[in-house]
Structures are given as structure tokens and as C-alpha cells.
Design an enzyme around this catalytic site. Sequence first.
Site, PDB file in Angstrom:
ATOM      1  N   CYS A 190      -2.051   8.037   4.684  1.00 33.12           N
ATOM      2  CA  CYS A 190      -2.039   7.663   3.273  1.00 33.12           C
ATOM      3  C   CYS A 190      -3.258   8.195   2.530  1.00 33.12           C
ATOM      4  O   CYS A 190      -3.266   8.274   1.313  1.00 33.12           O
ATOM      5  CB  CYS A 190      -1.936   6.147   3.108  1.00 33.12           C
ATOM      6  SG  CYS A 190      -2.975   5.273   4.272  1.00 33.12           S
ATOM      7  N   GLU A 247       0.896  -1.145   0.000  1.00 35.62           N
ATOM      8  CA  GLU A 247       0.000   0.000   0.000  1.00 35.62           C
ATOM      9  C   GLU A 247       0.934   1.194   0.000  1.00 35.62           C
ATOM     10  O   GLU A 247       1.715   1.382   0.931  1.00 35.62           O
ATOM     11  CB  GLU A 247      -0.877  -0.102   1.249  1.00 35.62           C
ATOM     12  CG  GLU A 247      -2.094   0.775   1.179  1.00 35.62           C
ATOM     13  CD  GLU A 247      -1.936   1.910   2.138  1.00 35.62           C
ATOM     14  OE1 GLU A 247      -1.453   2.969   1.689  1.00 35.62           O
ATOM     15  OE2 GLU A 247      -2.287   1.725   3.307  1.00 35.62           O
TER      16      GLU A 247
END
Lengths: 499, 499
Positions: free
Chosen positions: A293, A256
Site C-alpha cells: 500500500c 485502509e
Amino acid sequence: MISGKNQIGKLLVNAGKDTFKTYNPKSGEENEWVFFEASPNEVDQACELANSAFVEFRNISDKNRAQFLREIANQIEDLGDELIQTYCLESGLEASRALIERSRTCYQITSLADTLDAGTWKETTFHKGTNDLRKTYIPLGPVVVFGSSNFPLAYSTAGGDTASALAVGCPVIVKSHPMHAGTGDLVSSAIIRAAEKTGMPNGVFSNLNAQSYKVGKALVEDGRVKAVGFTGSIAGGRAIMDLAAARHEPIPVFAEMGSINPVVITTLALQRNAEKWAELYASSITQGTGQFCTNPGLILGIESPELDQFANLLSKKITEIKPTVMLGSSIKSAYTNLKEGILMQEGVKQISAKIEVDSNIADQTIVMVSGQEFLKNSRLHQEVFGPFSMIVRCTSEEERYQIINGLEGQLTGTIISEKEELEKTKKIVERLSYRVGRIIFNGVPTGVEVCPAMQHGGPYPASSDSRFTAVGLHGIRRWIRPISFQNFPNTLLPDELKQ
Amino acid sequence: MISGKNQIGKLLVNAGKDTFKTYNPKSGEENEWVFFEASPNEVDQACELANSAFVEFRNISDKNRAQFLREIANQIEDLGDELIQTYCLESGLEASRALIERSRTCYQITSLADTLDAGTWKETTFHKGTNDLRKTYIPLGPVVVFGSSNFPLAYSTAGGDTASALAVGCPVIVKSHPMHAGTGDLVSSAIIRAAEKTGMPNGVFSNLNAQSYKVGKALVEDGRVKAVGFTGSIAGGRAIMDLAAARHEPIPVFAEMGSINPVVITTLALQRNAEKWAELYASSITQGTGQFCTNPGLILGIESPELDQFANLLSKKITEIKPTVMLGSSIKSAYTNLKEGILMQEGVKQISAKIEVDSNIADQTIVMVSGQEFLKNSRLHQEVFGPFSMIVRCTSEEERYQIINGLEGQLTGTIISEKEELEKTKKIVERLSYRVGRIIFNGVPTGVEVCPAMQHGGPYPASSDSRFTAVGLHGIRRWIRPISFQNFPNTLLPDELKQ
């Protein structure tokens, strides 16, 4: 209680010579504990132990693995203040955040235990045709998890990757994040205590300390490792993907990585609620010092007095928020360099006031650029990890569609619009859907709820594989594979396929 | 009706200079049709058209895509005798096999249409917590499918990969297999007619002819392509995996590659039914001239008079079967070379009688080797694509477990045992499960039923990604990814997430 050693199953070892310390980003000083870098031999031992533990672990019942998971959550809670203090000393984050993240981490773990109890994750499929075919799922094997810098608990040692892999019977070897090795050390000891208490085989969990790239590389390249979880930068994630793809037996990597999380905002929405959206976004952009994120790094508006007004409000509100410390000096200098790099690009203008900050503190920044410049300069599409966002003034809806279609893969996309704008909004939703993994209406992208309907992962480079999620119960699908049993007698079938 | 040209959406083009012909393995002569190798420009056109078609295709309703699929099946049936004759001329296979394979192909297509009608493939997930989250699935984008040599219909132009990708809204570009380019040409024209008749956008399907590696390479490297399906050799599949992994945006590759499909047979089973198993296995090993990916190439027994008797029976029965032609001269010479290579290894003995055969005919062969030799020589683990199988005489159950644990990934594993042997069989099942994708009890591995409970795909190198299947309705999962909608008003949600 922090040993600084490598945890290889039940054993604490420090065979290597290299050591390192973690750093307190608030004080700018090193923390007291000494960590022993894992030696090649220790990497080999951890892989061998995980591989042999797998044979027993994969046959432990869901019920017993659920007990193991719940005990991990208990043991983490039992670490008490020492964990919270260590977390704060190593991350510069506040105790309030540490408490929230600890809750999230334990919730992730116990909700996986609930999933095991529910017994539905194997998605059994039955078919009686020419043959009697029954399909279930089995674990892939030992998994390597790389701790992430920005979530010392929720995406690290006992975070989502580890918990979901353990849930389905995959032993886990964590490559601890060197910036919070002490936090990792404590959580690691909690997992080991839980494993012992619930009778899990030795080797279901190991934790290796490393500052050097070598340990991670050796783990990814080891033939006994069958999958990898990673949360971090595109450069780091891609390097791991490349190593995994070059193996004799290539293995799946769930990385990720970066995302600028575009936000599309209509002029009507700004006309009606500029103040509200400026307030919410000032807060979202600076949350966790922008080190999320899902931080909204790109705001796409249509040039108008309303957009200018919003830009001014956002700049004003964000400047009023007290600047906070970043996770470390390397993250702070990366932030400064990337931000300065963007500011040097043609047509980019800082619109928020310049803020004077001390060493590890981040100066939140809003910049503006035209749609035309954004379209022609891919450097502007780069993530600036930190409290930074770029407003793009598009000259038309068409130009904005063009920008959306040209975006690299993203974790999230957000649409802010009003009810009267249905047709236009539909078009934006359609285009944005094919660039992102989650799409938010009239909200902010930060805040990733842990639930089965969550998709945390988008097209590359947001993730290495958009077909899987790093958050939520479906995260377990990364570590399992289907197997069919053909014409089997009942007694020889796995329980879930019997009868 | 065979044009020999490249089908780029509706257009038939032959801009390139290179041409080739297909070959009749039975007569040893070239077939009449001339095929035009796709030029780099034609590859680019096909990708561009697929990419632009995707925007419309992904928004076509499941109902209409189901109509498209059903019409493909109709149009394939309507090709009538010409298709069957072309198939036979290009493959050397019998008309009876062509008919079976056509039925299977059409069944695969229509059962996918049924899945679309059932409306469950999007696996919608709903959650109302802090946020309202709803998850569905969307297609990845243009898919490249490589035709396979051994299934000119079922795993090629309109085979399982193509049909499952079209089903979910991914345009498909087929790299036609050069050994049956005429069959591909006909099926391709059927797909185009179906697309036109059901109003699909131009570019949902293209078919490119190629003998050279260059066309496939250019397709896999093209940024507009988002996934690849392949059925063939390990060398071919791995080359594609490596190209895909090295792209700026790595993409998933579903390569179904080699397998030796181990069969574990107990002494008691042989004592009771040696004749029956010899009969069934002689037939399974020679089915389709052994050119099935699930061909049983490895039989693991315990040394005993029963095993010797079985080996003799199998050798005898297989020699009684009339040798048949292979798919082409290159496949025949690969068979001969691999077989000879195995026979030159230490301790390997041919136990079936030598058969004299003409050029493209394969001489079915059974060999025997000790467990010890098999363990120490990995060359013996290689697939010999054709009517070939190796009996391994293990000295003990322990040695056999060791062999199973050391096997590379396989599509299937088979266990033949008797009811009294429950404990031993359980142990074998457990070990074999972790090396294969499908496990068969008291049967043969050939014959892959098309159903949702089928898993056709195993650990590497059997497949590039064991978490997906190439056969059965779950094959669609290869071409889709999840997306979450957060706090969306009902009107803006995809239909399946509404209300």
C-alpha cells in the site's frame, strides 16, 4: 490440518452448500483444500457468540489478555512449516517473505501484549473541581475484520486489526480473504487454541470463509457488530463505509485503501545521487511485486537533464530486476487493465522497456507524463496496484506545488532533497503534510515500522478516517471509547481509576 | 450593533433576498432585527475564504492562536449588556442564566488557550528503531459548526465546537441558529474583532444566517469543509451524518444528539433519602425548563412502597416549582406532542398533577410505567425534550438489568445507591458503562463540568461518534489528525518534534 470449515468460536461448522478453493498463482492451479462459504445462519451465530462473549471478555484483566495475545503468537509459530508452505501456495510469495511477515505478525501481537502490561493505554485523566471526574477507556464491542489480499498474515486473520481489537477486549469476527483461506484457516485454529489455553470466553474469535460479497455485507450490517477493520481497494472500502453509515446505528469503519504515495525529488538531489535513488526506487517499486500500500506510484520532478537521466536509470534498473508473480489472476488482470488504461491517456509514455511475462507475472513499468497533463487528467491520479510508477515532469516549482495541493489523500509522501535547499524543501514539506499521513525524508515509503510513532493512515481515500492508524500501538484507539466516572467511591471504580 | 447580515470573514454581506426575524418566547412577539438568509453564493464565498485562510492559519503558532482565543473571550465580555439582553429576548431564559452561560463560554475559550500554552495537545511520540519516527498532530481543515437551540452561547457561535476548532488551527464557519441569530450576530462580531486585533488571516471565521435547511446542507456537502460539529436533535444530527457520509470525500461529523439519561435508584437509597433525591431530581428535571441534553428523563426503580413514596414526593415537589418558558414555540409544541404521544401509550400514567400553562410555558410532568411495558414499547425510550421524566417500576433486578442492556446509547447514566449494596451496584455500573459516556454516582446528570476528565458523548444516538467528547479539552481531538515524520533533519521538523 486445514479443515476448510468456518470457525465459530470453538466450533468448526460447514452448514452451507457453497464451496471454493484457493489458487496457486505460481502454478496457475487450484490448491487441494475445499472451503465452505459461510451461510447466513453461520454469520448470525458468529455475531451472537461474539456479542455474548463480549460481556465476559471486556472484564478480563489486561494481564490475562496479554497472556492470550502472547499465546496466539506462540501458536502461530507452532504452526511451523505448514503455515509457511500454505502461505506460499496461496500467495505466490516466497518463503523468505512468509517468514518475515510471520515475524512481523507475531511482533505486532507481542508488542500489544507489552502495551497491556505497561498499563498506559487507558490514558487515565483525573480532575477534582466541583466534581471528582476520572476518565478511562472501554472497548466498543464486537469488531469485524476483513482479511487483506496482500498481507496474508500481517493484515489478515491475526494481523494488526485483529490483534489490536482483541488487546482491548473486543471480540473479533474475521471475514477471511478468499485468496488465502487456507492460511487463514491455520491461523484461526492457532487463535482458538490460544483462547482455550488461556481461558478466554468462547466467541472471542470467529473466522468465516467467503468468496461472495454477501457474507461481508451481512457482517457489516449486523447490529451486534460495533466497528470494522478493512485493508484493500477504494471500491471495497467505500462500499463497506457506505453500508456502515446506512445502518440504524452507524459504526466506525477503519478502511485502509488506495494510495499512490507521491515522491518529490529535487534536481540537485538527482544531480548528486541519481544512481543511488534509481537503485533504491527500482527496488521499492518492485518490492512484493509492487503489491504494497506504500508503493511509490508517483514521482514528481522538475524537467531537466537530471530528471531525464534519472528516468533512464530507473527504467534501466527496474528492467534488470527479475519479474515476479502477483497474488492472483484477478490482481494481475486488474494490474494490466489499469496500466493499459493509463498508457492510453493523452501524453503518457512508457519509458521502461516492455517486458514479456507469463500469466500471473507482472511486468514492472515506468511511465512519464507532463505536469500539465497530470493536472488536467484525474485518471492519472489512480493507483495502479503493482510494480508501476509514473514520473511527472513539472515545468516549475509552482506547477509542482499545484500538483501536490490537488492530490487526493495519501498514506505517505516522500521528499528527496539536499541540505542546501532548505527553504524550498520546507515549502514542499508544508504542502505535502496536508495530503499524507506519513512523510519520509530521503528514503523510500515502503517499509512500515511497527511502533507508537507510526501513522499508517492518511486523508481520504487513503483511509476512511485519517485520525487513526492501522499500524503501531495507537491502532488500539480505533476500538475504544472514553468514559467518565463522576464522584464515584473508590471501591466501585475500575482499578486504573482507583485511589 | 446587530447588523442582521452574514459575516464572511471581515465582510458583512446581505446578497440574498430572504429575511427572517427571531422570536421572543416570553412575549410571544417577534424581535426587531431583520436577518438576511445566506445565499448559495455566500455559502460558497465563506467556504472559499475558510479554505484559503487555512493555509496561513495552520502555520500560526500556538502562542498566537492562544492570544486570539483570549481576545475572543475579552471581546465577548465587552459586548456587555447588549449581549445579555439579546440573549434573553431571543431565548426566554433569565439574565442570571445568560451570565452563567457567558462565563462558561469564556472559560471554555480561555482554558483552551491555556492548553495551547501548555503545549501538550500534540501528544508528540518519538521512536528510534530502524528509522527515526516522530509523530505530531495537525488540523483537519475548515470546520462547520451548527449553533444549538438550547445554549445560545456555550454550544453556538463561539461555543465549545468553534473554540476547540479555532484552537488547533481549523477555520470555522458557523451556521447560526435561527432562534438566536441576534446573539450569534453579536458574538460573531466579537470573534472578528479579536481576529483582526491579533492578526489572524481573513476567513478564519464566518457566520451565516439561515432558517432553511438548505444552507446547512450546502455547507456539509462542500468539498472544502473537512469536519462538522452539531448539537441538537437525532433527526437533525442524523441528516447531517448521512449527507457527510454520502460525499465524494466523507468527513467526520460530531453530532451530540438526544439522550434520556437513565437514573438507577435502589430501594435502600429511597428508604433512607427519598426526600433528598426527590428534591434534587425535581430541580434537575426542571433546570433550564428541562432543555438540557443531560436532563434525567428515565428513572429506573424496583417496585416497592419506597418507590411509590419517592414518586409521590417527586411529583409533589416538581409541581411546586414555578413553570418556566421554553426556548420557542416550535420547541414547546414538540414537547407537548411528544409528551402527549407518550401518555397515549399502553400502561403510561401521569403521576404529577396537571398544570395549566400559557403558550410557551412548559408544564413539568412525571409519568410512570411498568418495566414490562417499557421493555416491549420502544416509543417509551424516546427523548421528550423538556421538563419531563418517566419512572419505570421494575419487578426485579433482572428486569432492570434487561432494561439497561436494551437501552440505546446515552450521554449519561446515574446510579443512586447505598454503601452496603456494593455487589448489586457493581453489576449496575458494569452494565450501564456500556450504554453511556459518563456515569454519575449519587448525584444528578445535569451540570457538565469543563475539564479534561469530562466525557460528553456516548454511544449512538447520544452522539455520532462515542470516541470523542464535545465538552472539555479533549474536544480538540475531533479536529486534528496524526502525522509521522520519518528520518527528518532537525531543521525541517515542526518545532515540537525538533532535537
